[in-house]
Design an enzyme around this catalytic site. Structure first.
Site, PDB file in Angstrom:
ATOM      1  N   LYS A 574       0.843  -1.196   0.000  1.00 57.14           N
ATOM      2  CA  LYS A 574       0.000   0.000   0.000  1.00 57.14           C
ATOM      3  C   LYS A 574       0.874   1.241   0.000  1.00 57.14           C
ATOM      4  CE  LYS A 574      -4.179   1.826   1.976  1.00 57.14           C
ATOM      5  NZ  LYS A 574      -5.295   1.559   2.869  1.00 57.14           N
ATOM      6  N   ASP A 670     -13.638   2.027  10.795  1.00 56.05           N
ATOM      7  CA  ASP A 670     -13.993   2.042   9.376  1.00 56.05           C
ATOM      8  C   ASP A 670     -14.307   0.631   8.885  1.00 56.05           C
ATOM      9  OD1 ASP A 670     -14.556   3.229   6.981  1.00 56.05           O
ATOM     10  OD2 ASP A 670     -12.481   3.357   6.307  1.00 56.05           O
TER      11      ASP A 670
END
Length: 857
Positions: A574, A670
């Site tokens: 990422k 989240d």
């Protein structure tokens, strides 16, 4: 003659039957037939605690007085993880029973583990060890995942046996060995056990030993003898027990015993370690290392410090020999005695390299003022700055090994070869033969402990000259030069407007140098943070991802790319954007999530900080994110009910771990299908839980800015005071989406059904929950009654009053059938304020104030 035996058998029968009703039954036998199953639950028998905080649960035991071999489950310390091991346990006294007979009771001396099946993959409480009907010994974690197996299915196994010498054996109907633990040594050898060429001993390293690394030491058999290595690329040998260096029977003829068809090996016998390098049993070994004969249990172990020690029971476990020693091999010869780049003098007196004549320090203590833990470069060597590298000469320095990388070269050629090789960290030189101008050159890729040697004295692996490669810090700005540069700008500005351009140039140079200095300080700070996960270099990630070519997904803070490391393991990299400089909060969070390991959490394998870019390296999840599989019209294929149920339970367990079992409570903030990843077997793992919100265990709530994704936000976010129950709410939304096969906000539905929560509330009021079951799955429709019961669990998680929601631990228990759903639920699931935000945003899910590591993979 027969009567005493009859009495004895009858007494033994009474003893076994009477005692089986007590809290602690007698020890089990040393052999069992398949199928058999054991669990590491504390309530099961043969469970013993010890004074050092460890415990064992005995499965098989060789019954005798004194030290004896056993196998079973073992844990140490807090007992949050378990190993299946073979160990030595000591029983010294017997407790008589009122019914007659006795039971052996172990002393509180800790068990000594000599073999482990799963030391790199501990299991949790409730794990199962199963000797299957197909003849395979399988260790499964509490979630059902296979952690370790003997891979012996179909090999006619009929039973499991623990031998007198501590060998765990699977045998067939002819009593022949099909599989044995002796073929898979870990860090120990016991008397009678051999270490063959192709096998190795590797120390077991404690998770609290921040300096030690997995595979840092190893012991192997080669065609020359027994060799001990320290981990690097390539490995460096720090001690050799060669057949020419040990006692050899003078009556043996060397060539007589050469047998190239047999594997070379060493065998641990009572009284010696025998080297069968070019000979085979029953012939005499070509070499032996003498060991004190044992009067009780004995074993040898390769320690995390590189020593090969022999231990024996003498009213307690004590060391009786250290085999990796010799006239020229002292404590300073162990590669990690003073850590990397450390200098060892005399009796383990450690230090770092002092300032050179130019008053520049190139090295400092890695951890505080503890030079015994090693030293590190103040300025890290980088391959893209080789022009600023130089070699500093070390005087009277010895090193534990010398690998002849280059032959018949002069000193200048050796030094230049190191400067030209990015991986080279030092140039070591030995003059050879009568030619005083040439010799041998060694170019190690890692530098471990060096030692001070007296000049003009012979020393093991004598080094004629030693040079360390360093980054030339003179190429970096010093604080004084910054002040001078600023002063020059001020003086130049007084000359007049004609010099304004020179002043502007000077300012630009100052800013550039300041950024370079800040980058250097970032690198230094990263190196000072202990217990960080693996730090990858940009040079490693670029080829691993094929220059970041295959994109897996993209979120608010960067894209994710597929990659493959040199060892063949797949990763997801990422690329975080917009973070700027490394800061303490980023490193603290990376350190935190790097230390969290749970089967239902995506594992962070490491990170990379290169210039202004930040990368996170995760394990690769081949099936991608959950949103690819659950929404009608957007899924690759329809998931069966059992698969969906397993995914729901996996996610619940992952969140329960974050909330209840971590050192600090972690709130994800989240939870959404994009942050739930699936492996090749559709096992679900929660991702992106880093940089969420860590709170202390004594905190009940915390204030924070709104973050998360619209449609999954709990109502209490509007007040900015949140607890871990916001994750429970978000989980409830995902739960609902999985059961219904649609998104929580879907404009393709009739307007009155855009909001899934509105539909849920209406169905509760009308008693038509069955209408919510995924209509596009025949299997789900068939299992509709069971799905409806699960809808009730989801509804409990979606209570608007967060105090009425269950914890994730309770959710897990409900899903596993241990508890029931709360009966008095509030069916008003909607909050108009959140609905309005979602409707006005014309997207299905929009990220608001996402956590720094948030976003789909």
């Amino acid at each position: 003659m027969k009567e005493p035996w009859i009495c004895y058998c009858f007494a033994l029968f009474l003893f076994l039957n009477c005692y089986s009703t007590t809290a602690q039954p007698p020890f089990v036998n040393s052999s069992v037939n398949l199928p058999t199953t054991w669990s590491n639950t504390e309530s099961l028998p043969n469970y013993f605690n010890f004074t050092d905080g460890s415990f064992v649960q005995v499965i098989l035991l060789r019954e005798s007085l004194g030290p004896q071999f056993a196998c079973g489950f073992f844990c140490n310390g807090t007992c949050i993880s378990y190993l299946f091991v073979v160990f030595i346990i000591h029983t010294t006294y017997r407790v008589p029973l009122s019914e007659g007979g006795f039971v052996q009771v172990p002393t509180r001396f800790p068990p000594q583990v000599v073999w482990s099946a799963n030391r790199d993959r501990p299991v949790s409480s409730g794990a199962i060890l199963n000797l299957t009907i197909t003849g395979e010994l399988v260790l499964q974690d509490v979630d059902g995942s296979t952690v370790w197996t003997t891979n012996t299915t179909g090999k006619s196994v009929v039973g499991l046996n623990l031998t007198d010498d501590g060998n765990l054996v699977l045998f067939d109907i002819n009593n022949s060995t099909v599989w044995q633990s002796f073929d898979y040594p870990t860090d120990c050898l016991v008397p009678g056990q051999a270490l063959f060429e192709g096998q190795q001993l590797i120390p077991s390293v404690s998770s609290t030993d921040w300096m030690a690394q997995k595979d840092s030491y190893s012991l192997k058999v080669t065609d020359k003898g027994l060799v001990a290595y320290v981990g690097s690329n390539p490995p460096q040998a720090y001690h050799n027990i060669l057949i020419d260096d040990v006692y050899v029977n003078s009556d043996d003829v060397y060539d007589k015993y050469i047998d190239t068809t047999r594997r070379r090996y060493v065998r641990f016998l009572n009284g010696n370690l025998s080297l069968f390098i070019h000979s085979v049993e029953p012939s005499d070994p070509l070499g032996v290392i003498t060991i004190p004969k044992a009067s009780s249990a004995q074993y040898m172990k390769l320690m995390p410090d590189g020593h090969l020690r022999v231990f024996q029971w003498k009213a307690g476990w004590s060391e009786v020999a250290d085999l990796l020693t010799g006239d020229y091999f002292k404590e300073c010869n162990y590669p990690m005695t003073c850590g990397r780049y450390g200098i060892c003098l005399g009796n383990q007196q450690c230090s770092c390299l002092v300032s050179t004549s130019s008053n520049i320090n190139y090295f400092r203590e890695t951890k505080g003022h503890q030079p015994n833990l090693g030293c590190s470069e103040i300025t890290t060597l980088t391959c893209n700055a080789t022009q600023d590298q130089l070699l500093i000469e070390l005087g009277n320095i010895g090193y534990f090994t010398f690998i002849r990388d280059m032959k018949n070269v002069d000193l200048a050629t050796c030094k230049q070869a190191c400067l030209n090789n990015c991986s080279c960290k030092a140039a070591l030189f030995q003059y050879g033969g009568s030619d005083s101008s040439s010799g041998y050159c060694s170019l190690p890729s890692e530098v471990f402990t060096m030692m001070i040697v007296e000049p003009d004295l012979y020393y093991y692996n004598n080094i004629s000259a030693a040079f360390l490669k360093v980054q030339n810090v003179r190429s970096l700005p010093a604080s004084g030069s910054k002040s001078q540069s600023t002063l020059r700008v001020i003086l130049a500005s007084t000359i007049g407007s004609s010099m304004f351009l020179f002043g502007a140039i000077g300012f630009v140079i100052y800013v550039i140098r300041k950024r370079r200095w800040a980058t250097q300080m970032e690198e230094e700070y990263i190196d000072e943070v202990p217990e960080m996960p693996t730090r990858f270099s940009y040079e490693e990630l670029k080829p691993a991802t094929k220059n970041f070519n295959k994109k897996l997904g993209e979120g608010g803070f960067g894209a994710v790319y597929e990659g493959t490391l040199e060892d063949g393991s797949m990763i997801a990299v990422k690329c975080l954007e917009g973070l700027g400089q490394v800061n303490k909060s980023f490193l603290a969070e990376v350190k935190s999530i790097g230390s969290i390991h749970h089967v239902n959490l995506v594992r962070l394998r490491g990170f990379c900080a290169w210039k202004s870019q930040r990368f996170l390296v995760y394990e690769f999840m081949s099936k991608g994110s959950l949103d690819r599989w659950i929404y009608h019209g957007n899924r690759e294929h329809v998931l069966e009910w059992e698969c969906r149920k397993k995914i729901i339970l996996d996610v619940a367990k992952g969140l329960a771990y974050l909330h209840d079992d971590c050192r600090q409570k972690i709130i994800h903030l989240d939870i959404k299908p994009q942050n739930i990843l699936l492996d090749k077997d559709f096992n679900a793992k929660v991702s992106d839980f880093g940089l969420s919100k860590l709170i202390e265990r004594n905190q009940t709530e915390v204030m924070t800015t709104m973050r998360g994704t619209l449609g999954y936000l709990a109502p209490e976010w509007l007040g900015s005071v949140i607890t871990e129950k916001v994750d429970v709410y978000s989980f409830g939304i995902v739960f609902l989406e999985i059961l219904c096969g649609r998104k929580n906000f879907d404009r393709s539905q009739p307007e009155e059904s855009w909001h899934l929560l509105v539909v849920l509330q209406k169905c509760w009021e009308q008693g038509t929950l069955v209408d919510m079951v995924d209509k596009y799955s025949e299997d789900m429709q068939t299992r509709a009654p069971e799905v409806v019961e699960m809808l009730k669990v989801a509804s409990w998680c979606l209570q608007c009053d967060f105090t009425k929601r269950p914890s994730m631990s309770i959710v897990v228990k409900v899903l596993e059938g241990v508890m029931k759903v709360e009966s008095s639920l509030d069916y008003n699931f909607t909050d108009p304020r959140l609905q309005k935000i979602t409707v006005e945003d014309d997207k299905d899910t929009t990220t608001l104030f996402p956590s720094v590591l948030s976003g789909p993979r």
